[in-house]
Design an enzyme around this catalytic site. Structure first.
Site, short mmCIF file in Angstrom:
data_model
loop_
_atom_site.label_atom_id
_atom_site.label_comp_id
_atom_site.label_asym_id
_atom_site.label_seq_id
_atom_site.Cartn_x
_atom_site.Cartn_y
_atom_site.Cartn_z
N SER A 234 1.03 -1.14 -0.09
CA SER A 234 -0.23 0.08 -0.01
C SER A 234 0.91 1.02 -0.05
CB SER A 234 -0.92 0.06 1.31
OG SER A 234 -1.60 1.32 1.16
N GLY B 61 -9.05 8.88 -20.50
CA GLY B 61 -9.43 7.83 -21.65
C GLY B 61 -8.41 8.09 -22.69
N THR C 291 7.43 5.26 -29.52
CA THR C 291 8.02 6.31 -28.64
C THR C 291 8.81 5.70 -27.48
OG1 THR C 291 5.91 5.91 -27.00
CG2 THR C 291 5.75 7.57 -28.69
N GLY D 227 13.22 9.99 -27.43
CA GLY D 227 12.59 10.25 -28.45
C GLY D 227 11.80 9.28 -29.32
N GLY E 21 1.91 10.32 -24.11
CA GLY E 21 1.88 9.44 -25.42
C GLY E 21 0.74 9.89 -26.15
N ASP E 22 -0.58 9.81 -25.62
CA ASP E 22 -1.77 10.28 -26.57
C ASP E 22 -1.50 11.68 -27.11
OD1 ASP E 22 -2.79 8.09 -25.28
OD2 ASP E 22 -3.76 9.19 -23.78
#
Length: 327
Positions: free
Chosen positions: A36, A48, A223, A228, A256-257
């Site tokens: 935890s 999302g 990626t 890079g 990344g999105d």
């Protein structure tokens, strides 16, 4: 160029652990992990993968179409996406489930441990692409981002059957997919997106070498974080694009999105893979420097400055005709 984006819509619960996960792992006891982590911070944000990509494309002026499933709690989120240029008419609203939840803890080294609850996303497998594509008068590319695995398979099969160009972005769902499913999602993709770890997992799942993968896709974009981006195509030397400089990472969620959206915007504008990757990297730094995948602000002068610092005046000049008009 019109882009349809399929995949997850979620609410992100983002926590920060000031220590290091690695220091809590005991060699020889990993098969019995019970840990935890006391987090210092909690942020609840919109997220999302599909929604993140679509929102960034919308902010760049590309009017993307979002095809996904959400819950009855989506009303406010939907208004937010529409205010950022996203077509949400094809978002399916579940009558019994809430919108998906992403619960993620980030440590001092920017490592992450996350859990994803599918919620309404479990109904995405019932969605068909053709009615939406007919409604908007056609699309040039369908992005198949992480989603309910059944939905990803169905959307990919429909793209091949109907001749829709598609980009495969299996990302986090590779952990849930078997070899046959993974091979099915990759085969025939115009673009394949992975990070470095996912690239290795994809090769392991499929049993294919890099050459085997490149025989089956148009362009493989990997990626590599601070190292890079690597862009590979069959019968051509791989291209490496360095990461854009950043003042510091506040939260890696959604970087990344944002890269994918910037890269696809460059492709839509016919700039070429190298310049497209540079824009993707620059946009990713904007997201990395803010907390939450959609809380960032975009300004043309800021992006041009990042492109200039990272890639030189010529890169900035290439983008200058597009950005002031679109942002």
């Amino acid at each position: 160029m019109r882009i349809a984006v399929t995949g997850s819509i979620a609410t992100d619960h983002l926590m920060v652990f000031p220590g290091r996960f690695a220091e809590q792992m005991i060699t020889g006891q990993l098969e019995k992990v019970s840990l935890s982590f006391l987090a210092d911070e909690l942020e609840v944000r919109r997220g999302g993968v599909a929604a993140n990509i679509a929102l960034a494309l919308g902010r760049l002026g590309l009017a993307p179409v979002l095809i996904a499933a959400a819950g009855s709690d989506f009303a406010g989120y939907g208004r937010w996406l529409r205010s950022n240029g996203v077509d949400t008419q094809s978002v399916w609203l579940s009558e019994t489930r809430r919108t998906a939840r992403f619960v993620c803890t980030t440590d001092a080294d920017q490592n992450q441990i996350a859990t994803f609850y599918a919620g309404a996303m479990a109904e995405a497998g019932d969605l068909e692409l053709e009615p939406t594509i007919r409604r908007v008068g056609g699309v040039d590319l369908v992005v198949i981002a992480p989603n309910d695995p059944e939905a990803m398979v169905r959307h990919t099969d429909e793209c091949r059957r109907r001749g829709y160009a598609f980009a495969a972005d299996p990302s986090q769902q590779l952990a849930r997919l078997g070899g046959d499913e993974t091979r099915g999602l990759v085969e025939g993709a115009r673009y394949l997106f992975t990070n470095e770890y996912e690239a290795a997992m994809l090769r392991e799942r499929t049993g294919w070498s890099e050459s085997d993968v490149l025989d089956r896709v148009g362009t493989w974009v990997t990626t590599k974080g601070a190292a890079g981006v690597r862009i590979a195509e069959a019968s051509r030397p791989a291209l490496t694009v360095p990461a854009a400089p950043t003042t510091g990472v506040a939260d890696p969620t959604g970087g990344g999105d944002a890269f994918r959206a910037g890269f696809l915007a460059g492709i839509a504008w016919g700039i070429g893979h190298e310049r497209a990757a540079q824009l993707g990297c620059a946009l990713a730094t904007v997201v990395l420097e803010s907390v939450g995948a959609q809380e960032y602000e975009v300004a043309s002068n800021d992006l041009l400055s990042r492109l200039d610092k990272g890639y030189g005046a010529t890169a900035a000049q290439t983008w200058e005709p597009h950005l002031p008009r679109l942002i």
